[in-house]
Design a protein around this motif. Structure first.
Motif, PDB file in Angstrom:
ATOM      1  N   ARG A 198       0.845  -1.188   0.000  1.00  0.00           N
ATOM      2  CA  ARG A 198       0.000   0.000   0.000  1.00  0.00           C
ATOM      3  C   ARG A 198       0.884   1.243   0.000  1.00  0.00           C
ATOM      4  N   PRO A 199       0.584   2.238  -0.850  1.00  0.00           N
ATOM      5  CA  PRO A 199       1.397   3.453  -0.888  1.00  0.00           C
ATOM      6  C   PRO A 199       1.223   4.275   0.385  1.00  0.00           C
ATOM      7  N   ARG A 200       2.293   4.902   0.812  1.00  0.00           N
ATOM      8  CA  ARG A 200       2.269   5.720   2.028  1.00  0.00           C
ATOM      9  C   ARG A 200       1.893   7.145   1.669  1.00  0.00           C
ATOM     10  N   THR A 201       0.766   7.621   2.147  1.00  0.00           N
ATOM     11  CA  THR A 201       0.331   8.990   1.899  1.00  0.00           C
ATOM     12  C   THR A 201       0.181   9.712   3.227  1.00  0.00           C
ATOM     13  N   LEU A 202       0.331  11.046   3.170  1.00  0.00           N
ATOM     14  CA  LEU A 202       0.230  11.864   4.371  1.00  0.00           C
ATOM     15  C   LEU A 202      -0.982  12.788   4.327  1.00  0.00           C
ATOM     16  N   TYR A 343       5.598  16.846  11.671  1.00  0.00           N
ATOM     17  CA  TYR A 343       6.483  17.567  10.750  1.00  0.00           C
ATOM     18  C   TYR A 343       7.650  16.700  10.283  1.00  0.00           C
ATOM     19  N   MET A 344       8.024  15.706  11.071  1.00  0.00           N
ATOM     20  CA  MET A 344       9.131  14.822  10.699  1.00  0.00           C
ATOM     21  C   MET A 344       8.707  13.722   9.722  1.00  0.00           C
ATOM     22  N   LEU A 345       7.414  13.442   9.627  1.00  0.00           N
ATOM     23  CA  LEU A 345       6.929  12.296   8.856  1.00  0.00           C
ATOM     24  C   LEU A 345       7.411  12.253   7.402  1.00  0.00           C
ATOM     25  N   PRO A 346       7.437  13.386   6.668  1.00  0.00           N
ATOM     26  CA  PRO A 346       7.894  13.299   5.267  1.00  0.00           C
ATOM     27  C   PRO A 346       9.306  12.752   5.105  1.00  0.00           C
ATOM     28  N   LYS A 347      10.118  12.859   6.161  1.00  0.00           N
ATOM     29  CA  LYS A 347      11.497  12.375   6.077  1.00  0.00           C
ATOM     30  C   LYS A 347      11.640  10.915   6.509  1.00  0.00           C
ATOM     31  N   ILE A 348      10.555  10.315   6.970  1.00  0.00           N
ATOM     32  CA  ILE A 348      10.626   8.953   7.500  1.00  0.00           C
ATOM     33  C   ILE A 348      10.387   7.939   6.392  1.00  0.00           C
ATOM     34  N   ASP A 349      11.317   7.020   6.253  1.00  0.00           N
ATOM     35  CA  ASP A 349      11.178   5.899   5.318  1.00  0.00           C
ATOM     36  C   ASP A 349      10.899   4.636   6.134  1.00  0.00           C
ATOM     37  N   PRO A 350       9.680   4.090   6.055  1.00  0.00           N
ATOM     38  CA  PRO A 350       9.335   2.922   6.877  1.00  0.00           C
ATOM     39  C   PRO A 350      10.277   1.743   6.696  1.00  0.00           C
TER      40      PRO A 350
END
Length: 383
Positions: A198-202, A343-350
């Motif tokens: 599943r694609p990760r969207t914010l 705010y940190m989420l866009p930089k997180i790679d699961p």
């Protein structure tokens, strides 16, 4: 009692009030530790109290033998303290199974303490693992600490899951520090993997909470934090898994602030379904007021979630600083920490986070669970 097996194999008795079908970290720890020891060729037997109509001898995966002693829980799944009431049954199990090592779990388990006391009196080597932190001031902790000093006076070895937990246990029990060892908890990273399908969207940010809904887990903090976060961030939704006495407070909060469509209450979540809940979120929130280690944080990080947690107990020892946002157990500070995590989420790679957890805790499922007991048992038995 020595080891009567020349091949170095041991016959280990696990004792605790907390075991399946009850769900929790101690229960999972005992089960997986037993399975690893069985895979290594050791004999493992579990003794716990009866759960409902589950009484007598049962067999679980891998031939794990479980004695559900016909004692009923008195309070919070603990049996009533009898001092000598368990002696005939525990003695029978020790002799019948030709046990060489007795391993007790959890400081608040009366079944554990009575079993360790009787086993040590009979000359067996005993190991004790403390999974939680407890205080010094309230009535329950004062009495429990006195019990610890009595039952652990002659324990062979003790294990704690963090350095904070070790300090706490040494102060409460009076054990010599050289008898207490720190082996951190771990996670089976092959079971907890990020969602690849599943694609990760914010566009919608999902914050996951999985915990027993009791005072010690900071449910009263959640009641104040959730409405404020929902007001500040219209695209945030919460998923709350777990059950307990404080669940009604969360439901009242949801009704009061009309957050039925933004706060989903799942109830008790079986451990086999924890991953499916975690991978539906972006942030894992831990609001505990006291925690020796918190294995849930590892499970969430292994699934690729950024963690926000209260800075209590051994939590700061669990993950590197860039994988967790810590906050004081205060509503305003927790709200700020959640905003920082968003705010940190866009930089997180699961996947990268999962790989880091796997590297930090590689072979954890085997090394931790086997090393947790076998290395210490071999050490004390070979003295």
């Amino acid at each position: 009692m020595g080891n009567d097996d020349p091949g170095g194999k041991h016959r280990i008795l696990m004792v605790s009030d907390f075991f399946y079908p009850n769900f929790g970290g101690v229960e999972n720890h005992i089960y997986y530790l037993s399975q690893c020891l069985l895979n290594l060729g050791h004999k493992v037997v579990v003794a716990t109290h009866a759960y409902g109509n589950r009484s007598g001898v049962r067999y679980m995966t891998g031939g794990l033998k479980v004695y559900y002693v016909p004692w009923r829980p008195f309070v919070m799944q603990n049996t009533f303290p009898t001092l000598y009431g368990l002696l005939p049954i525990i003695r029978t199990i020790l002799i019948r199974e030709r046990i060489t090592v007795v391993h007790g779990h959890q400081a608040f388990s009366t079944f554990c303490h009575e079993s360790l006391m009787h086993a040590r009196t009979m000359g067996y080597k005993v190991v004790f693992t403390d999974h939680s932190l407890y205080g010094f001031a309230d009535i329950g902790s004062i009495h429990m600490n006195k019990v610890l000093q009595f039952t652990l006076a002659d324990v062979t070895q003790a294990i704690c899951v963090s350095h904070t937990s070790k300090e706490n246990t040494v102060l409460r029990s009076g054990l010599p520090p050289e008898k207490v060892f720190v082996i951190p908890n771990a996670v089976d990273t092959s079971m907890f993997t990020p969602a690849v399908d599943r694609p990760r969207t914010l566009e919608e940010i999902v914050i996951v909470v999985i915990s027993r809904l009791v005072y010690r887990k900071g449910v009263d903090l959640l009641v104040e934090v959730i409405p404020e976060v929902c007001q500040l961030h219209p695209n945030v939704r919460f998923i709350v898994g777990g059950d307990g006495a404080k669940r009604v407070r969360l439901e009242e909060m949801r009704e009061k602030h009309s957050l039925q469509d933004r706060v989903e209450m799942l109830g008790a979540v079986p451990h086999a379904q924890v991953r499916s809940v975690l991978i539906s979120g972006h942030i894992f929130l831990n609001s505990s007021l006291t925690e020796a280690f918190c294995i849930a944080i590892l499970e969430a990080a292994s699934c690729g979630l950024l963690t926000v947690s209260t800075r209590v107990g051994g939590v700061p020892e669990v993950l590197p600083d860039d994988m967790v946002v810590l906050a004081e157990p205060d509503p305003s500070d927790m709200v700020y920490a959640i905003q920082k995590a968003i705010y940190m989420l866009p930089k997180i790679d699961p996947q990268d986070m999962h790989n880091r957890v796997s590297l930090l805790f590689k072979s954890s499922f085997l090394t931790h669970l086997v090393g947790k007991l076998v290395l210490f048992c071999l050490r004390v038995l070979c003295r």
